[in-house]
Design an enzyme around this catalytic site. Structure first.
Site, PDB file in Angstrom:
ATOM      1  CG  ASP A  26      -6.887  -1.387  -1.861  1.00  0.00           C
ATOM      2  OD1 ASP A  26      -7.096  -2.603  -2.041  1.00  0.00           O
ATOM      3  OD2 ASP A  26      -6.028  -0.950  -1.072  1.00  0.00           O
ATOM      4  CG  ASP A  73      -2.021  -1.030   1.154  1.00  0.00           C
ATOM      5  OD1 ASP A  73      -2.458  -1.344   0.036  1.00  0.00           O
ATOM      6  OD2 ASP A  73      -2.449  -1.507   2.211  1.00  0.00           O
TER       7      ASP A  73
END
Length: 159
Positions: free
Chosen positions: A133, A115
């Site tokens: 995402d 991330d």
């Protein structure tokens, strides 16, 4: 307009996410200070052992393998849906598969999901996410509206 081909959307979306994750892994300091990128998004490299928002985050190889297999199975079921559906529903499901596949590949290679996009509002940083995402969220929202519009169409046809 010709119906979107799921394989192209999936391949392009997953490749773009994996390239961005590779850039983040080679360019950003893990768990370092956030670097401003957009008004509400900074760049900050973190690693997620769970699924979205670090849910189901477990330690250990067995847990990682179970999570990997479960997310791969879900991704495969959404891929089947994408190839069997039509129109906006096909595009939306393909977006979900693109993001999910990229995260599955990342977890399979590194054991975690990379991330690097840090959402923030002033000093509040609710979560760090990745492009995959974004694909998953955009696809889920689109599927919601597909289902809602299909329901409205059926009501209009009856009335």
């Amino acid at each position: 307009m010709k119906t979107a081909r799921p394989a192209l959307i999936i391949a392009f979306g997953a490749a773009l996410d994996l390239a961005a994750k590779l850039w983040a892994r080679t360019s950003l300091e893990p768990y370092g200070a956030a670097t401003d990128f957009l008004p509400f998004v900074a760049l900050r490299l973190t690693f997620n052992q769970g699924v979205s928002f670090s849910l189901f985050s477990f330690e250990g190889e067995t847990a990682r393998l179970v999570l990997l297999l479960a997310t791969a199975a879900l991704t495969a079921s959404f891929a089947l849906w994408a190839f069997r559906s039509q129109g906006l529903e096909r595009i939306a499901a393909s977006f979900i598969v693109a993001g999910a596949l990229a995260n599955v590949i990342d977890r399979a290679v590194y054991g975690v999901v990379t991330d690097y996009l840090d959402l923030h509002f002033g000093a509040w940083h609710p979560f760090v996410f990745n492009l995959a995402d974004v694909w998953i969220t955009a696809g889920a929202i689109s599927l919601f509206f597909c289902q809602f519009s299909q329901k409205q169409s059926r009501v209009a046809l009856r009335g």
